[in-house]
Write a protein that holds these residues in place. Structure first.
Motif, PDB file in Angstrom:
ATOM      1  N   GLU A 162       0.807  -1.217   0.000  1.00 55.27           N
ATOM      2  CA  GLU A 162       0.000   0.000   0.000  1.00 55.27           C
ATOM      3  C   GLU A 162       0.847   1.278   0.000  1.00 55.27           C
ATOM      4  O   GLU A 162       0.385   2.332  -0.405  1.00 55.27           O
ATOM      5  CB  GLU A 162      -0.911  -0.012   1.228  1.00 55.27           C
ATOM      6  N   THR A 163       2.074   1.184   0.458  1.00 50.88           N
ATOM      7  CA  THR A 163       2.911   2.372   0.619  1.00 50.88           C
ATOM      8  C   THR A 163       3.736   2.651  -0.625  1.00 50.88           C
ATOM      9  O   THR A 163       4.456   1.773  -1.123  1.00 50.88           O
ATOM     10  CB  THR A 163       3.855   2.198   1.823  1.00 50.88           C
ATOM     11  N   ASP A 164       3.680   3.886  -1.103  1.00 51.08           N
ATOM     12  CA  ASP A 164       4.472   4.295  -2.256  1.00 51.08           C
ATOM     13  C   ASP A 164       5.897   4.633  -1.809  1.00 51.08           C
ATOM     14  O   ASP A 164       6.139   5.014  -0.660  1.00 51.08           O
ATOM     15  CB  ASP A 164       3.821   5.517  -2.904  1.00 51.08           C
ATOM     16  N   SER A 166       7.540   7.166  -2.381  1.00 52.56           N
ATOM     17  CA  SER A 166       7.674   8.563  -1.955  1.00 52.56           C
ATOM     18  C   SER A 166       7.454   8.711  -0.451  1.00 52.56           C
ATOM     19  O   SER A 166       8.056   9.576   0.193  1.00 52.56           O
ATOM     20  CB  SER A 166       6.687   9.449  -2.723  1.00 52.56           C
ATOM     21  N   VAL A 167       6.596   7.865   0.123  1.00 47.92           N
ATOM     22  CA  VAL A 167       6.359   7.907   1.572  1.00 47.92           C
ATOM     23  C   VAL A 167       7.599   7.410   2.313  1.00 47.92           C
ATOM     24  O   VAL A 167       8.022   7.992   3.323  1.00 47.92           O
ATOM     25  CB  VAL A 167       5.120   7.068   1.943  1.00 47.92           C
ATOM     26  N   VAL A 168       8.199   6.333   1.810  1.00 47.57           N
ATOM     27  CA  VAL A 168       9.420   5.819   2.420  1.00 47.57           C
ATOM     28  C   VAL A 168      10.519   6.880   2.349  1.00 47.57           C
ATOM     29  O   VAL A 168      11.239   7.109   3.321  1.00 47.57           O
ATOM     30  CB  VAL A 168       9.870   4.513   1.723  1.00 47.57           C
ATOM     31  N   ALA A 169      10.626   7.540   1.198  1.00 45.30           N
ATOM     32  CA  ALA A 169      11.647   8.583   1.035  1.00 45.30           C
ATOM     33  C   ALA A 169      11.413   9.742   2.001  1.00 45.30           C
ATOM     34  O   ALA A 169      12.358  10.286   2.587  1.00 45.30           O
ATOM     35  CB  ALA A 169      11.646   9.082  -0.404  1.00 45.30           C
ATOM     36  N   ALA A 170      10.138  10.120   2.187  1.00 50.58           N
ATOM     37  CA  ALA A 170       9.822  11.224   3.099  1.00 50.58           C
ATOM     38  C   ALA A 170      10.173  10.858   4.534  1.00 50.58           C
ATOM     39  O   ALA A 170      10.680  11.686   5.304  1.00 50.58           O
ATOM     40  CB  ALA A 170       8.343  11.581   2.989  1.00 50.58           C
ATOM     41  N   LEU A 171       9.926   9.608   4.917  1.00 50.37           N
ATOM     42  CA  LEU A 171      10.276   9.169   6.265  1.00 50.37           C
ATOM     43  C   LEU A 171      11.794   9.114   6.441  1.00 50.37           C
ATOM     44  O   LEU A 171      12.328   9.490   7.482  1.00 50.37           O
ATOM     45  CB  LEU A 171       9.644   7.805   6.555  1.00 50.37           C
ATOM     46  N   HIS A 172      12.494   8.664   5.415  1.00 55.14           N
ATOM     47  CA  HIS A 172      13.957   8.668   5.470  1.00 55.14           C
ATOM     48  C   HIS A 172      14.489  10.093   5.626  1.00 55.14           C
ATOM     49  O   HIS A 172      15.471  10.312   6.345  1.00 55.14           O
ATOM     50  CB  HIS A 172      14.532   8.038   4.202  1.00 55.14           C
TER      51      HIS A 172
END
Length: 360
Positions: A162-164, A166-172
């Motif tokens: 479900e997670t794109d 871009s969300v992982v990158a924003a959290l990083h």
């Protein structure tokens, strides 16, 4: 998703997660139910990722009678299903304070193919250091609704499909480490790769609508399909994987599975993760912790306090590996003192695993 529950426990947990025993904390609409508000406005869970409806479960044991620390593990609730996402290009990762790196375990390269294609795993991750979460790291576990990125913790565990990216990158970019939740032990009819799993691999229902236990003896068929899912996690930039429902051997799976079958399957999953430079967590499966401690980088546990089993996770802490723990039915006053003393990363969550959390 979580290991399957029998009927009365899942029903009771669902009721509790919705009402949370009628405490004032349930009226708190913020993701963090603590005295100090979390910076930022929590995202309201959207329609995508609505948890599945639990099927009528059975009773795993005598309600209200906790097991002793050395008793066999009671099955924990499986995680709620969520809608699928889509693979994207992985971003880079940052180092989170309080963590250490360990050398990646070399593995046998998979057959080359198109990354992310079901049945055709991509190239394993380059050799190097993988993330090793250490005891005591605070975390957020959210599988339902749009990810609330405002929770100020160093570790997020969110749905891989479900997670794109871009969300992982924003959290990083905020200094977070991110764990990729996937279901590695049960077929889910709502996932985009569901048609790749032959009907012969699907056994009995695991207690959640649209899900069936895998025949984990069929490693030759399941390994490339799991490799494709791990490739997806790697491509999206996740740091680790949380494979759910990986204790089918002690459930009514519809197959004559043994403890050795489960050990072989779980070690196969660990090897796939390490080949890609990903850390991997052992979800529940308390009975096999002594045998699997060396293969897994951290533990994820549901309700060890509810069933008086938390001491069985101590080997992870003693090995310098984090134990990420949640309770659904018990309030924090019922378990935090115990789990803090053990070195766990504990919090109370609602069964639907939305953004709400009450940490210890």
């Amino acid at each position: 998703m979580w290991a399957a529950l029998a009927l009365a426990t899942a029903t009771a947990l669902l009721a509790t997660s919705c009402s949370s025993s009628g405490s004032d904390d349930e009226d708190d609409t913020s993701a963090d139910a603590t005295a100090a508000p979390v910076p930022g406005t929590p995202v309201t869970p959207g329609t995508q990722g609505t948890p599945g409806t639990p099927v009528t479960p059975g009773t795993p044991g005598t309600p209200g009678t906790p097991a002793t620390p050395d008793a066999p593990a009671s099955p924990a609730d499986p995680g709620p299903p969520t809608a699928a996402g889509r693979p994207s290009t992985p971003p880079g990762a940052s180092t989170t304070p309080g963590t250490s790196a360990v050398p990646a375990t070399p593995g046998t390269p998979n057959t080359p193919g198109a990354p992310g294609t079901p049945g055709t795993p991509g190239t394993p991750g380059a050799a190097g250091a993988r993330w090793q979460p250490t005891p005591g790291l605070a975390w957020q576990w959210q599988l339902g609704g749009a990810v609330d990125q405002s929770v100020d913790v160093p570790v997020y565990d969110i749905d891989g499909f479900e997670t794109d990216a871009s969300v992982v990158a924003a959290l990083h970019a905020k200094g977070r480490k991110v764990i990729c939740y996937i279901n590695a032990g049960s077929w889910e009819d709502f996932r985009p790769d569901s048609a790749a799993f032959a009907r012969a691999l699907q056994g009995s229902g695991n207690g959640w609508k649209g899900e069936k236990w895998f025949d984990i003896r069929r490693i030759d068929q399941l390994k490339p399909l799991m490799a494709a899912r791990f490739d997806m996690c790697k491509q999206k930039g996740f740091d680790a994987v949380e494979p759910d429902t990986i204790e089918a051997y002690n459930q009514d799976s519809g197959f004559p599975l043994t403890a050795d079958d489960q050990l072989r399957y779980n070690r196969m999953l660990a090897a796939l993760a390490h080949e890609r430079g990903l850390a991997i967590g052992l979800k529940n499966d308390l009975e096999q912790i002594p045998a699997l401690l060396g293969d897994f980088d951290f533990a994820v546990n549901e309700e060890c306090a509810q069933f008086d089993e938390c001491a069985r996770l101590s080997p992870f802490i003693q090995a310098g590996k984090a134990v990420f723990h949640v309770e659904y039915k018990l309030g924090t006053e019922k378990f935090c003192a115990r789990t803090r003393a053990l070195g766990f990363s504990s919090m109370q969550k609602k069964l639907e695993l939305d953004a709400w959390r009450k940490p210890c």
